[in-house]
Write a protein that holds these residues in place. Structure first.
Motif, mmCIF file in Angstrom:
data_model
loop_
_atom_site.group_PDB
_atom_site.id
_atom_site.type_symbol
_atom_site.label_atom_id
_atom_site.label_comp_id
_atom_site.label_asym_id
_atom_site.label_seq_id
_atom_site.Cartn_x
_atom_site.Cartn_y
_atom_site.Cartn_z
ATOM 1 N N PRO A 166 84.200 44.182 51.745
ATOM 2 C CA PRO A 166 82.890 44.319 51.096
ATOM 3 C C PRO A 166 81.919 43.281 51.647
ATOM 4 C CG PRO A 166 84.448 43.283 49.603
ATOM 5 C CD PRO A 166 85.220 43.709 50.813
ATOM 6 N N GLU A 167 80.647 43.632 51.663
ATOM 7 C CA GLU A 167 79.635 42.716 52.210
ATOM 8 C C GLU A 167 79.282 41.643 51.182
ATOM 9 O OE1 GLU A 167 75.246 42.765 54.300
ATOM 10 O OE2 GLU A 167 76.258 44.642 53.845
ATOM 11 N N ILE A 168 79.356 40.401 51.615
ATOM 12 C CA ILE A 168 78.974 39.273 50.770
ATOM 13 C C ILE A 168 77.814 38.574 51.475
ATOM 14 C CG2 ILE A 168 79.712 37.149 49.638
ATOM 15 C CD1 ILE A 168 82.595 38.160 49.840
ATOM 16 N N GLN A 169 76.687 38.500 50.814
ATOM 17 C CA GLN A 169 75.502 37.869 51.390
ATOM 18 C C GLN A 169 75.697 36.352 51.454
ATOM 19 O OE1 GLN A 169 72.989 39.675 52.617
ATOM 20 N NE2 GLN A 169 74.105 41.508 51.984
ATOM 21 N N ALA A 170 74.964 35.708 52.356
ATOM 22 C CA ALA A 170 75.062 34.254 52.517
ATOM 23 C C ALA A 170 74.700 33.523 51.233
ATOM 24 C CB ALA A 170 74.162 33.787 53.657
ATOM 25 N N ASP A 171 73.700 34.021 50.495
ATOM 26 C CA ASP A 171 73.290 33.328 49.273
ATOM 27 C C ASP A 171 74.265 33.537 48.112
ATOM 28 O OD1 ASP A 171 72.679 35.970 48.784
ATOM 29 O OD2 ASP A 171 70.661 35.576 48.022
ATOM 30 N N GLU A 172 75.305 34.341 48.325
ATOM 31 C CA GLU A 172 76.343 34.499 47.300
ATOM 32 C C GLU A 172 77.455 33.468 47.467
ATOM 33 O OE1 GLU A 172 76.160 39.095 46.009
ATOM 34 O OE2 GLU A 172 77.053 38.721 47.972
ATOM 35 N N PHE A 173 77.366 32.657 48.525
ATOM 36 C CA PHE A 173 78.265 31.523 48.700
ATOM 37 C C PHE A 173 77.537 30.260 48.268
ATOM 38 C CE2 PHE A 173 80.251 34.378 51.833
ATOM 39 C CZ PHE A 173 81.578 34.247 51.467
ATOM 40 N N ILE A 174 78.262 29.361 47.636
ATOM 41 C CA ILE A 174 77.715 28.059 47.263
ATOM 42 C C ILE A 174 78.557 27.017 47.991
ATOM 43 C CG2 ILE A 174 77.322 26.433 45.383
ATOM 44 C CD1 ILE A 174 77.144 28.905 43.533
ATOM 45 N N VAL A 175 77.898 26.162 48.743
ATOM 46 C CA VAL A 175 78.581 25.099 49.480
ATOM 47 C C VAL A 175 78.115 23.776 48.892
ATOM 48 C CG1 VAL A 175 78.930 24.022 51.730
ATOM 49 C CG2 VAL A 175 78.660 26.497 51.567
ATOM 50 N N GLU A 176 79.055 23.001 48.365
ATOM 51 C CA GLU A 176 78.715 21.722 47.742
ATOM 52 C C GLU A 176 79.548 20.603 48.340
ATOM 53 O OE1 GLU A 176 79.236 21.999 43.538
ATOM 54 O OE2 GLU A 176 77.344 23.053 43.268
ATOM 55 N N GLU A 177 78.940 19.449 48.430
ATOM 56 C CA GLU A 177 79.659 18.255 48.877
ATOM 57 C C GLU A 177 80.351 17.635 47.663
ATOM 58 O OE1 GLU A 177 78.865 13.984 51.088
ATOM 59 O OE2 GLU A 177 77.185 15.269 50.605
ATOM 60 N N PHE A 178 81.607 17.252 47.843
ATOM 61 C CA PHE A 178 82.369 16.597 46.788
ATOM 62 C C PHE A 178 82.760 15.213 47.282
ATOM 63 C CE2 PHE A 178 86.569 15.481 45.078
ATOM 64 C CZ PHE A 178 86.256 15.407 43.733
ATOM 65 N N VAL A 179 82.449 14.198 46.469
ATOM 66 C CA VAL A 179 82.778 12.819 46.835
ATOM 67 C C VAL A 179 83.557 12.186 45.684
ATOM 68 C CG1 VAL A 179 81.874 10.555 47.473
ATOM 69 C CG2 VAL A 179 80.676 12.608 48.202
ATOM 70 N N ALA A 180 84.689 11.593 46.005
ATOM 71 C CA ALA A 180 85.477 10.854 45.014
ATOM 72 C C ALA A 180 85.828 9.501 45.622
ATOM 73 C CB ALA A 180 86.748 11.612 44.656
ATOM 74 N N ASP A 181 85.618 8.443 44.835
ATOM 75 C CA ASP A 181 85.971 7.105 45.329
ATOM 76 C C ASP A 181 86.473 6.259 44.169
ATOM 77 O OD1 ASP A 181 83.685 5.843 44.028
ATOM 78 O OD2 ASP A 181 82.465 6.705 45.625
#
Length: 191
Positions: free
Chosen positions: A94-109
């Motif tokens: 199935p076609e998934i548009q680019a704006d249907e993906f969420i890319v987030e940075e995760f930082v743990a320290d």
């Protein structure tokens, strides 16, 4: 639970209040967005976690840049990554548009970003109360490193990818696309 009853009742009654002329169009649109989010929260309709991978060199270099520039470059990279993942669709999927993906940075320290937090600590002698010498002293990391197993990395930075589509066939396609994207970037996926 944590939402104020007044806020919830305002969000629930926004249709009636807009029709009565109490709310402006802009206020109504904002409350509609809030209503959609609350409905999704209450129904348990959340974004699907596709996978996690380490950050690339471009993302790592953003640490050294001015904060405003860093935010705009990070936004551009996230959009670029979304497009790259969406572009890996196979014909039968199935076609998934680019704006249907969420890319987030995760930082743990450990509280000191990429630095060893123990290097900033000072300790008192266990007999200080008896001797009256309340002088804090620092332990050199070479002194305890051989005796205690210490981490070598103090900060973990990664990318988390989510998909807005929750249907099972979209989930499988998104996960496959994510794994392929990771192999092209030569970063291991942690699905």
């Amino acid at each position: 639970q944590f939402q104020d009853d007044k806020v919830l009742s305002l969000v629930d009654s926004c249709d009636m209040e807009h029709e009565a002329g109490v709310l402006s169009t802009a206020q109504y649109q904002n409350l509609q967005k809030a209503k959609e989010l609350l409905d999704r929260h209450n129904s348990g309709d959340f974004y699907i976690h596709v996978g996690t991978t380490s950050l690339g060199e471009k993302y790592e270099a953003l640490d050294k840049v001015d904060k405003k520039l860093k935010e705009s470059q990070a936004r551009e990279l996230r959009a670029q990554y979304q497009g790259q993942i969406a572009g890996l669709r196979e014909a039968e999927e199935p076609e998934i548009q680019a704006d249907e993906f969420i890319v987030e940075e995760f930082v743990a320290d450990h509280g000191a970003k990429a630095c060893n937090p123990v290097d900033r600590m000072h300790f008192f002698d266990e007999n200080a109360q008896e001797t009256g010498e309340w002088i804090a002293w620092h332990i050199d990391s070479t002194r305890y490193a051989s005796q205690v197993s210490m981490p070598t990395q103090w900060q973990i930075r990664s990318l988390r990818v989510y998909c807005k589509r929750s249907e099972p066939h979209y989930q499988e396609a998104a996960k496959r696309m994510f794994r392929e994207w990771c192999s092209l970037r030569k970063t291991p996926p942690h699905v």
